[in-house]
Design an enzyme around this catalytic site. Sequence first.
Site, PDB file in Angstrom:
ATOM      1  N   GLN A 189      22.947  -0.749 -26.551  1.00  6.45           N
ATOM      2  CA  GLN A 189      22.449   0.620 -26.705  1.00  6.45           C
ATOM      3  C   GLN A 189      21.575   0.999 -25.511  1.00  6.45           C
ATOM      4  O   GLN A 189      21.911   0.683 -24.380  1.00  6.45           O
ATOM      5  CB  GLN A 189      21.740   0.785 -28.045  1.00  6.45           C
ATOM      6  CG  GLN A 189      22.686   0.554 -29.224  1.00  6.45           C
ATOM      7  CD  GLN A 189      22.021   0.737 -30.547  1.00  6.45           C
ATOM      8  OE1 GLN A 189      21.405  -0.190 -31.054  1.00  6.45           O
ATOM      9  NE2 GLN A 189      22.145   1.905 -31.156  1.00  6.45           N
TER      10      GLN A 189
ATOM     11  N   SER B 170      27.698   1.209  -8.940  1.00  5.97           N
ATOM     12  CA  SER B 170      29.103   1.247  -9.346  1.00  5.97           C
ATOM     13  C   SER B 170      29.746   2.539  -8.849  1.00  5.97           C
ATOM     14  O   SER B 170      29.233   3.630  -9.090  1.00  5.97           O
ATOM     15  CB  SER B 170      29.218   1.163 -10.869  1.00  5.97           C
ATOM     16  OG  SER B 170      30.559   1.352 -11.272  1.00  5.97           O
TER      17      SER B 170
ATOM     18  N   GLY C   1      28.520   5.262 -12.201  1.00  8.53           N
ATOM     19  CA  GLY C   1      29.057   6.621 -12.151  1.00  8.53           C
ATOM     20  C   GLY C   1      28.708   7.393 -10.901  1.00  8.53           C
ATOM     21  O   GLY C   1      28.710   8.626 -10.915  1.00  8.53           O
TER      22      GLY C   1
ATOM     23  N   ASP D  32      25.703   3.597 -23.556  1.00  3.68           N
ATOM     24  CA  ASP D  32      26.911   4.023 -22.830  1.00  3.68           C
ATOM     25  C   ASP D  32      26.652   4.213 -21.336  1.00  3.68           C
ATOM     26  O   ASP D  32      27.304   5.030 -20.693  1.00  3.68           O
ATOM     27  CB  ASP D  32      27.483   5.328 -23.422  1.00  3.68           C
ATOM     28  CG  ASP D  32      27.710   5.248 -24.919  1.00  3.68           C
ATOM     29  OD1 ASP D  32      28.312   4.255 -25.359  1.00  3.68           O
ATOM     30  OD2 ASP D  32      27.282   6.163 -25.636  1.00  3.68           O
ATOM     31  N   GLU D  33      25.729   3.432 -20.775  1.00  2.00           N
ATOM     32  CA  GLU D  33      25.404   3.591 -19.354  1.00  2.00           C
ATOM     33  C   GLU D  33      26.377   2.869 -18.428  1.00  2.00           C
ATOM     34  O   GLU D  33      26.264   2.984 -17.206  1.00  2.00           O
ATOM     35  CB  GLU D  33      23.981   3.067 -19.056  1.00  2.00           C
ATOM     36  CG  GLU D  33      22.874   3.751 -19.809  1.00  2.00           C
ATOM     37  CD  GLU D  33      22.513   3.034 -21.105  1.00  2.00           C
ATOM     38  OE1 GLU D  33      21.513   3.417 -21.717  1.00  2.00           O
ATOM     39  OE2 GLU D  33      23.238   2.083 -21.491  1.00  2.00           O
TER      40      GLU D  33
ATOM     41  N   HIS E  38      31.116  -1.528 -26.424  1.00  2.00           N
ATOM     42  CA  HIS E  38      31.179  -1.674 -24.974  1.00  2.00           C
ATOM     43  C   HIS E  38      32.638  -1.705 -24.544  1.00  2.00           C
ATOM     44  O   HIS E  38      33.477  -2.274 -25.238  1.00  2.00           O
ATOM     45  CB  HIS E  38      30.483  -2.961 -24.526  1.00  2.00           C
ATOM     46  CG  HIS E  38      29.025  -2.991 -24.857  1.00  2.00           C
ATOM     47  ND1 HIS E  38      28.538  -3.520 -26.038  1.00  2.00           N
ATOM     48  CD2 HIS E  38      27.949  -2.537 -24.181  1.00  2.00           C
ATOM     49  CE1 HIS E  38      27.217  -3.390 -26.059  1.00  2.00           C
ATOM     50  NE2 HIS E  38      26.839  -2.793 -24.953  1.00  2.00           N
TER      51      HIS E  38
ATOM     52  N   GLY F  46      28.688  -2.698 -19.581  1.00  2.00           N
ATOM     53  CA  GLY F  46      29.806  -3.648 -19.609  1.00  2.00           C
ATOM     54  C   GLY F  46      30.338  -3.953 -18.229  1.00  2.00           C
ATOM     55  O   GLY F  46      30.580  -5.114 -17.881  1.00  2.00           O
TER      56      GLY F  46
ATOM     57  N   ARG G 242      13.877  -9.724 -47.143  1.00  2.74           N
ATOM     58  CA  ARG G 242      14.206 -11.169 -47.226  1.00  2.74           C
ATOM     59  C   ARG G 242      15.320 -11.464 -48.218  1.00  2.74           C
ATOM     60  O   ARG G 242      15.332 -12.524 -48.853  1.00  2.74           O
ATOM     61  CB  ARG G 242      12.981 -12.012 -47.607  1.00  2.74           C
ATOM     62  CG  ARG G 242      11.989 -12.262 -46.487  1.00  2.74           C
ATOM     63  CD  ARG G 242      11.175 -11.060 -46.174  1.00  2.74           C
ATOM     64  NE  ARG G 242       9.850 -11.422 -45.670  1.00  2.74           N
ATOM     65  CZ  ARG G 242       8.917 -10.522 -45.413  1.00  2.74           C
ATOM     66  NH1 ARG G 242       9.143  -9.242 -45.630  1.00  2.74           N
ATOM     67  NH2 ARG G 242       7.750 -10.899 -44.944  1.00  2.74           N
TER      68      ARG G 242
END
Length: 345
Positions: A185, A330, A290, A19-20, A49, A23, A147
């Site tokens: 992840q 960002s 963020g 969740d960093e 995402h 995307g 398998r």
Amino acid sequence: MKKVVLLTCTIIVGGQWGDEGKGKIISYICDKDKPSIIARGGVGPNAGHTVNIGGKSYGIRMIPTGFPYKEAKLAIGAGVLVDPEVLLKEVEMLKDFNVKERLIVDYRCGIIEEKHKIMDRKDEHLAKEIGTTGSGCGPANVDRVLRILKQAKDIEELKEFLGDVSEEVNNALDRGENVLIEGTQGTLLSLYYGTYPYVTSKDTTASSFAADVGIGPTKVDEVIVVFKTFPTRVGAGPFPTEMSLEEAESLGIVEYGTVTGRRRRVGYFDFELARKACRLNGATQIALTGLDKYDKECYGVTEYNKLSEKAKEFINKIEEVTGVPVTIISTGPEMHQTIDLRNEL
């Protein structure tokens, strides 16, 4: 003499517990770098995402998040588990982006069946103690090790999408084309290097994502590790810098998981864990998301010299501790709310 081909392969990796904001970073890089293939590595549909386009949000779990860039093929590597139901729903949801015509699912992808999801949700250890997403990935990976897991080539509904992703990606690199590999992840959820046992069901570092799509380590040019200013975590497990829900709310940080809908735990930036994540992934660059939450004055800023001194000091400390340059910043959810310093390296 052997011809040397310039490498043009970039891997995007989460540096925390997922969740960093990968995307957003992936969408931006695709728009700027125009890759011919966007290939997804990672575990499977356990990671969600969110992609924001023109005020509309798309929550996806299987399709590569670079889908808005319509000129690229979209590939799902052999190391990724596929839930056909989830995948086909996303193909339909994203029909305006011509996803169906561009998608390649490696014929060796493992298949998640309903029985795997039931096992995941009913297992008391996984559901209550670990905090699994209930997507069936863990039980499916168990069957893979034994398998006995079905592969994509065994599923009739996937026939039109099947291909050899390793060949596609390596051929593109041989032609000198840009290739982007999406990790899912975060590093601290790695089965090997994360906060065990509160981790996912396989490794989530750059080397594993390269293996997931079928390329060797010498083919990788750049590894961009994504951090967000206030890391979050869904489910149980250690979180050394965790703040109270009240503190998070006072900062305006209230987030929910894309897959589970559970409230995310929030913490302060952990510089030492960031250093370790950069080492584990062989990071060549850092993308920071963020920044507008860290300092509201930075919202929407697109030039580095217009950032506040507080923000610049924070970025400088990240670079000093990790030894890795922060190249993409960002400052808001939209793609254009980005500072790109890659040309200044």
